[in-house]
Design a protein around this motif. Structure first.
Motif, short mmCIF file in Angstrom:
data_model
loop_
_atom_site.label_atom_id
_atom_site.label_comp_id
_atom_site.label_asym_id
_atom_site.label_seq_id
_atom_site.Cartn_x
_atom_site.Cartn_y
_atom_site.Cartn_z
N GLY A 6 1.02 -1.47 -0.07
CA GLY A 6 -0.04 -0.13 -0.02
C GLY A 6 0.78 1.19 -0.17
N VAL A 7 0.16 2.45 0.22
CA VAL A 7 0.92 3.77 0.47
C VAL A 7 1.57 3.85 1.58
CG1 VAL A 7 0.51 6.19 0.31
CG2 VAL A 7 -1.07 4.60 -1.01
N THR A 8 2.56 3.92 1.53
CA THR A 8 3.52 4.11 2.80
C THR A 8 3.95 5.60 3.22
OG1 THR A 8 5.68 3.67 1.59
CG2 THR A 8 4.34 1.72 2.81
N GLN A 9 4.03 6.06 4.36
CA GLN A 9 4.46 7.30 5.02
C GLN A 9 5.34 7.26 5.84
OE1 GLN A 9 -0.17 9.16 4.48
NE2 GLN A 9 1.41 10.67 4.75
N VAL A 62 10.05 20.87 8.28
CA VAL A 62 9.75 19.45 8.34
C VAL A 62 9.63 18.89 7.05
CG1 VAL A 62 7.22 19.54 8.57
CG2 VAL A 62 8.69 17.60 9.33
N THR A 63 10.00 17.86 6.75
CA THR A 63 9.90 17.04 5.41
C THR A 63 9.30 15.67 5.75
OG1 THR A 63 11.75 18.06 4.38
CG2 THR A 63 10.94 15.98 3.29
N LEU A 64 7.97 15.59 5.02
CA LEU A 64 7.42 14.28 5.05
C LEU A 64 7.62 13.47 3.73
CD1 LEU A 64 4.20 15.54 6.73
CD2 LEU A 64 6.23 15.05 7.71
N SER A 65 7.63 12.21 3.85
CA SER A 65 7.80 11.38 2.74
C SER A 65 6.59 10.56 2.50
CB SER A 65 9.13 10.59 2.95
OG SER A 65 9.34 9.89 1.55
N CYS A 66 6.35 10.23 1.11
CA CYS A 66 5.32 9.40 0.58
C CYS A 66 5.75 8.43 -0.40
CB CYS A 66 3.96 10.04 0.22
SG CYS A 66 2.69 9.18 -0.48
N SER A 67 5.45 7.09 -0.25
CA SER A 67 5.76 6.13 -1.50
C SER A 67 4.40 5.51 -1.96
CB SER A 67 6.58 5.26 -0.94
OG SER A 67 8.03 5.59 -0.70
N PRO A 68 4.08 5.84 -3.21
CA PRO A 68 2.80 5.60 -3.53
C PRO A 68 2.83 3.98 -4.11
CG PRO A 68 4.06 6.46 -5.39
CD PRO A 68 4.88 6.67 -4.13
N ILE A 69 1.66 3.62 -4.18
CA ILE A 69 1.47 1.94 -4.72
C ILE A 69 2.22 1.95 -5.90
CG2 ILE A 69 -0.26 0.31 -5.58
CD1 ILE A 69 -2.23 1.61 -3.39
N SER A 70 2.77 0.79 -6.12
CA SER A 70 3.74 0.61 -7.40
C SER A 70 2.97 0.75 -8.88
CB SER A 70 4.28 -0.97 -7.32
OG SER A 70 5.07 -1.16 -8.45
N GLY A 71 3.36 1.62 -9.51
CA GLY A 71 2.67 1.85 -10.91
C GLY A 71 1.81 2.97 -10.83
N HIS A 72 1.30 3.59 -9.49
CA HIS A 72 0.63 4.58 -9.40
C HIS A 72 1.57 5.90 -9.71
CE1 HIS A 72 -2.95 3.29 -7.07
NE2 HIS A 72 -2.80 2.36 -7.85
N SER A 81 -2.41 7.86 -3.40
CA SER A 81 -1.89 7.57 -4.68
C SER A 81 -2.92 7.26 -5.64
CB SER A 81 -0.59 7.01 -4.66
OG SER A 81 -1.03 5.36 -4.41
N SER A 82 -2.97 7.44 -6.89
CA SER A 82 -3.56 6.99 -7.79
C SER A 82 -3.08 6.70 -9.31
CB SER A 82 -5.05 8.03 -7.98
OG SER A 82 -4.49 9.15 -8.31
N GLU A 83 -3.64 5.99 -10.02
CA GLU A 83 -2.97 5.68 -11.17
C GLU A 83 -2.84 6.66 -12.04
OE1 GLU A 83 -4.65 1.22 -11.75
OE2 GLU A 83 -5.12 2.47 -13.17
N GLY A 84 -3.66 7.77 -11.96
CA GLY A 84 -3.48 9.03 -12.66
C GLY A 84 -4.55 9.98 -12.16
N PRO A 85 -4.57 11.14 -12.66
CA PRO A 85 -5.42 11.96 -12.16
C PRO A 85 -7.16 11.86 -12.16
CG PRO A 85 -3.71 13.20 -13.49
CD PRO A 85 -3.76 11.65 -13.69
N GLY A 86 -7.74 12.00 -11.31
CA GLY A 86 -9.24 11.54 -11.23
C GLY A 86 -9.37 10.05 -11.05
N GLN A 87 -8.59 9.31 -10.87
CA GLN A 87 -8.76 8.06 -10.60
C GLN A 87 -8.98 7.84 -9.03
OE1 GLN A 87 -8.70 5.66 -13.09
NE2 GLN A 87 -8.93 7.56 -14.51
N GLU A 88 -9.45 6.65 -8.64
CA GLU A 88 -9.47 6.24 -7.43
C GLU A 88 -8.31 6.50 -6.38
OE1 GLU A 88 -11.12 2.51 -6.44
OE2 GLU A 88 -10.73 2.70 -4.25
N GLN A 89 -8.42 6.99 -5.34
CA GLN A 89 -7.24 7.37 -4.62
C GLN A 89 -7.24 6.32 -3.37
OE1 GLN A 89 -7.44 11.46 -3.32
NE2 GLN A 89 -6.50 12.11 -4.97
N PHE A 90 -5.90 6.07 -3.14
CA PHE A 90 -5.71 4.93 -2.11
C PHE A 90 -4.74 5.93 -1.03
CE2 PHE A 90 -7.49 1.05 -3.81
CZ PHE A 90 -7.40 1.54 -5.25
N PHE A 91 -5.25 5.80 0.33
CA PHE A 91 -4.53 6.65 1.23
C PHE A 91 -3.42 5.63 1.95
CE2 PHE A 91 -6.70 10.71 1.52
CZ PHE A 91 -7.67 10.51 0.41
N GLY A 92 -2.36 6.66 2.38
CA GLY A 92 -1.58 6.09 3.46
C GLY A 92 -2.05 6.42 4.83
#
Lengths: 112, 113
Positions: A3-6, A19-29, A93-104
């Motif tokens: 999943g999405v990791t933060q 402060v700096t926060l990091s986000c790794s999206p789902i692979s392919g998103h 993260s999502s595959e592209g703009p307007g696509q379903e979002q998956f949250f970390g």
């Protein structure tokens, strides 16, 4: 798929720091959005990145900035922290703009 | 200016009964709407969505109704279960041009056993 990791999950800073926060999206998103969640305000949209370009920006001051790398990982930076910046910061993260979002799970930032 | 509003910050329902969560919006150009559920210490998870050209979408115990003339949508959970206790966010999405997800402030649902 992972999943999405933060990172980090929790952070305590003092006023004036940055402060700096990091986000790794789902692979392919390729699209990453950032949100701030505070009690009573719900989820406030910060910005969205797609293919390393900022596509959208919410109504936040310039102290809030972000970027996206070629591997779609994204970072969010907040400079000159204020007490009111204490919040849960969520990345989606999502595959592209307007696509379903998956949250970390979010990064809980506390500013003292 | 809050374009998406959830006017009830909290709701308590008895197990087995119906939970109705409401959401109002101001922009008639939204293309679709979503509901997310959020547990403490976790990010929101997608629950159900509805296109602006539909007026109802059903998925198991969850049904979303859209009333475009009233700019109102609602989420019905039947029957409610204790595991449904969470914060529910509605979101509206514009997909033309510069788009974004606009979330409501959330409603905390508590299902009483």
């Amino acid at each position: 798929k992972a999943g999405v990791t933060q990172t980090p999950r929790y952070l305590i800073k003092t006023r004036g720091q940055q402060v700096t926060l990091s986000c790794s999206p789902i692979s392919g998103h390729r699209s990453v959005s950032w949100y701030q969640q505070t009690p009573g305000q719900g989820l406030q949209f910060l910005f969205e990145y797609f293919s390393e370009t900022q596509r959208n920006k919410g109504n936040f001051p310039g102290r809030f900035s972000g970027r996206q790398f070629s591997n779609s990982r994204s970072e969010m930076n907040v400079s000159t922290l204020e007490l009111g910046d204490s919040a849960l910061y969520l990345c989606a993260s999502s595959e592209g703009p307007g696509q379903e979002q998956f949250f970390g799970p979010g990064t809980r930032l506390t500013v003292l | 200016d809050q374009q998406v509003k959830q006017n009830s910050p909290s709701l308590s329902v008895q197990e087995g009964r119906i939970s109705i969560l409401n959401c109002d919006y101001t922009n008639s150009m939204f293309d679709y709407f979503l509901w997310y559920k959020k547990y403490p210490a976790e990010g929101p998870t997608f629950l159900i969505s509805i296109s602006s050209i539909k007026d109802k979408n059903e998925d198991g115990r969850f049904t979303v109704f859209l009333n475009k003339s009233a700019k109102h949508l609602s989420l019905h959970i039947v029957p409610s279960q204790p595991g449904d206790s969470a914060v529910y966010f509605c979101a509206a999405v514009l997909t033309s041009g510069t788009y974004k997800y606009i979330f409501g402030t959330g409603t905390r649902l508590k299902v009483l056993a």
